[in-house]
Design a protein around this motif. Sequence first.
Motif, PDB file in Angstrom:
ATOM      1  N   UNK A  60       0.802  -1.232   0.000  1.00  0.00           N
ATOM      2  CA  UNK A  60       0.000   0.000   0.000  1.00  0.00           C
ATOM      3  C   UNK A  60       0.834   1.282   0.000  1.00  0.00           C
ATOM      4  N   UNK A  61       2.141   1.169   0.177  1.00  0.00           N
ATOM      5  CA  UNK A  61       3.018   2.348   0.172  1.00  0.00           C
ATOM      6  C   UNK A  61       3.960   2.259  -1.020  1.00  0.00           C
ATOM      7  N   UNK A 104       0.512   2.111   7.359  1.00  0.00           N
ATOM      8  CA  UNK A 104       0.674   0.766   6.784  1.00  0.00           C
ATOM      9  C   UNK A 104       1.623   0.794   5.587  1.00  0.00           C
ATOM     10  N   UNK A 105       2.483  -0.213   5.502  1.00  0.00           N
ATOM     11  CA  UNK A 105       3.404  -0.372   4.379  1.00  0.00           C
ATOM     12  C   UNK A 105       2.842  -1.432   3.426  1.00  0.00           C
ATOM     13  N   UNK A 106       2.401  -2.536   4.023  1.00  0.00           N
ATOM     14  CA  UNK A 106       1.803  -3.614   3.235  1.00  0.00           C
ATOM     15  C   UNK A 106       0.837  -4.388   4.112  1.00  0.00           C
ATOM     16  N   UNK A 126       1.285  -4.443   8.088  1.00  0.00           N
ATOM     17  CA  UNK A 126       2.652  -4.257   8.564  1.00  0.00           C
ATOM     18  C   UNK A 126       2.877  -2.753   8.519  1.00  0.00           C
ATOM     19  N   UNK A 127       3.136  -2.153   9.678  1.00  0.00           N
ATOM     20  CA  UNK A 127       3.197  -0.700   9.785  1.00  0.00           C
ATOM     21  C   UNK A 127       4.607  -0.205  10.092  1.00  0.00           C
ATOM     22  N   UNK A 128       4.816   1.079   9.841  1.00  0.00           N
ATOM     23  CA  UNK A 128       6.110   1.711  10.110  1.00  0.00           C
ATOM     24  C   UNK A 128       6.301   1.903  11.614  1.00  0.00           C
TER      25      UNK A 128
END
Length: 73
Positions: free
Chosen positions: A18-19, A30-32, A43-45
Amino acid sequence: MAIIDIKTEITGNVWKIVAEVGQAIEEDDPILILESMKMEIPVTAPEGGKLVAILTAEGDTVTEGTVVARIEA
């Protein structure tokens, strides 16, 4: 500037990224999204910065502790 590895907390499949590389990221963005046992887990930063690398692709299987992205804080 520090490079921070973003790791998975569970085993699963990369359902959606998503990023984008180069994007400014805030803490908890969220990154993915992983899919595991029919659940979607983001999965977040861990902190804010600039996303400098995504080290996986949609459809990949990852295990717990896999580095999937890097941010520059």
